[in-house]
Design an enzyme around this catalytic site. Sequence first.
Site, PDB file in Angstrom:
ATOM      1  CB  SER A  10      37.303  -6.723   6.364  1.00 49.95           C
ATOM      2  OG  SER A  10      37.670  -6.603   7.717  1.00 49.95           O
ATOM      3  CG  HIS A  35      41.378  -5.783   4.522  1.00 52.17           C
ATOM      4  ND1 HIS A  35      42.296  -4.961   3.897  1.00 52.17           N
ATOM      5  CD2 HIS A  35      40.980  -5.118   5.631  1.00 52.17           C
ATOM      6  CE1 HIS A  35      42.432  -3.844   4.585  1.00 52.17           C
ATOM      7  NE2 HIS A  35      41.652  -3.914   5.647  1.00 52.17           N
ATOM      8  CG  ASP A  37      40.427  -4.522   9.237  1.00 50.90           C
ATOM      9  OD1 ASP A  37      41.051  -3.632   8.654  1.00 50.90           O
ATOM     10  OD2 ASP A  37      39.335  -4.964   8.845  1.00 50.90           O
ATOM     11  CG  MET A  39      41.857  -2.767  14.724  1.00 52.74           C
ATOM     12  SD  MET A  39      40.078  -2.513  14.941  1.00 52.74           S
ATOM     13  CE  MET A  39      39.518  -2.639  13.238  1.00 52.74           C
ATOM     14  CG  HIS A  68      44.341  -1.470   7.741  1.00 52.18           C
ATOM     15  ND1 HIS A  68      43.041  -1.011   7.761  1.00 52.18           N
ATOM     16  CD2 HIS A  68      45.105  -0.413   8.131  1.00 52.18           C
ATOM     17  CE1 HIS A  68      43.018   0.242   8.161  1.00 52.18           C
ATOM     18  NE2 HIS A  68      44.257   0.630   8.393  1.00 52.18           N
ATOM     19  CG  MET A  70      44.068   0.370  11.707  1.00 57.55           C
ATOM     20  SD  MET A  70      42.302  -0.027  11.622  1.00 57.55           S
ATOM     21  CE  MET A  70      42.389  -1.752  11.105  1.00 57.55           C
ATOM     22  CG  MET A 139      40.969   4.229   6.605  1.00 55.46           C
ATOM     23  SD  MET A 139      40.570   2.460   6.486  1.00 55.46           S
ATOM     24  CE  MET A 139      39.242   2.324   7.703  1.00 55.46           C
ATOM     25  CG  ASP A 177      38.529  -0.886   5.135  1.00 55.27           C
ATOM     26  OD1 ASP A 177      37.366  -1.279   5.313  1.00 55.27           O
ATOM     27  OD2 ASP A 177      39.470  -1.203   5.882  1.00 55.27           O
TER      28      ASP A 177
END
Length: 221
Positions: A10, A35, A37, A39, A68, A70, A139, A177
């Site tokens: 990540s 990966h 992330d 957000m 991913h 979010m 998660m 994760d």
Amino acid sequence: MVKTPLICPSILASDFAKLGQEVAAIEAAGADWVHVDVMDGHFVPNLTIGPAVVKALRPHSTLPFDVHLMVAPVDPWLEAYREAGADILSVHPESGPHLHRTLGTIRGLGARAGIVFNPATPLSILEEVVDLVDLVLIMSVNPGFGGQKFIDSALTKIERARAILDRAGSPAHLQVDGGVVAANAGACVSAGADALVAGSSVFKGGADAYADNIKALKAAA
């Protein structure tokens, strides 16, 4: 026989001042996926990487970009991240009103579709869309920040998710994760995971340590 899991560092734990170099470094060190992330400061209490950054990173690696999302609502962002270079787009059931449509949209864009389960999100949702997913992400922390402690009950959830996938004959990857380190990597794989997202445990020690950190995770699993 348990297969060696995919290691998906990540970049949330990387040095943001040199993201392109970091992405290239983890590929050279033996990572399998990158990966990312994403957000939005709304769905989760943090703000991270927009599509322009993903686009800028894309030339620095040939690895699959595992993005991913979010964010909520998520649907308006799918095309932008796909065009930026995402190979996998994973979404939370809570991030839009029609999960079935969202997963279909991702596949229609030519990306692999993932579904993400927070610690309190029921796995029963997976049974309704199992034919539309290429990745299931469990998660093992509440999303928003790196460096959190692994929630042990995630292991049981991984086992249950693996059972659902196996019953359906699904080839989808099962990823975990949150707080993944060498000490719990083996338990995650034994429970049924075949892809491990790791942040601090990969990026600790600087670029010269990345290969050893990745090897340690694979060996522990």
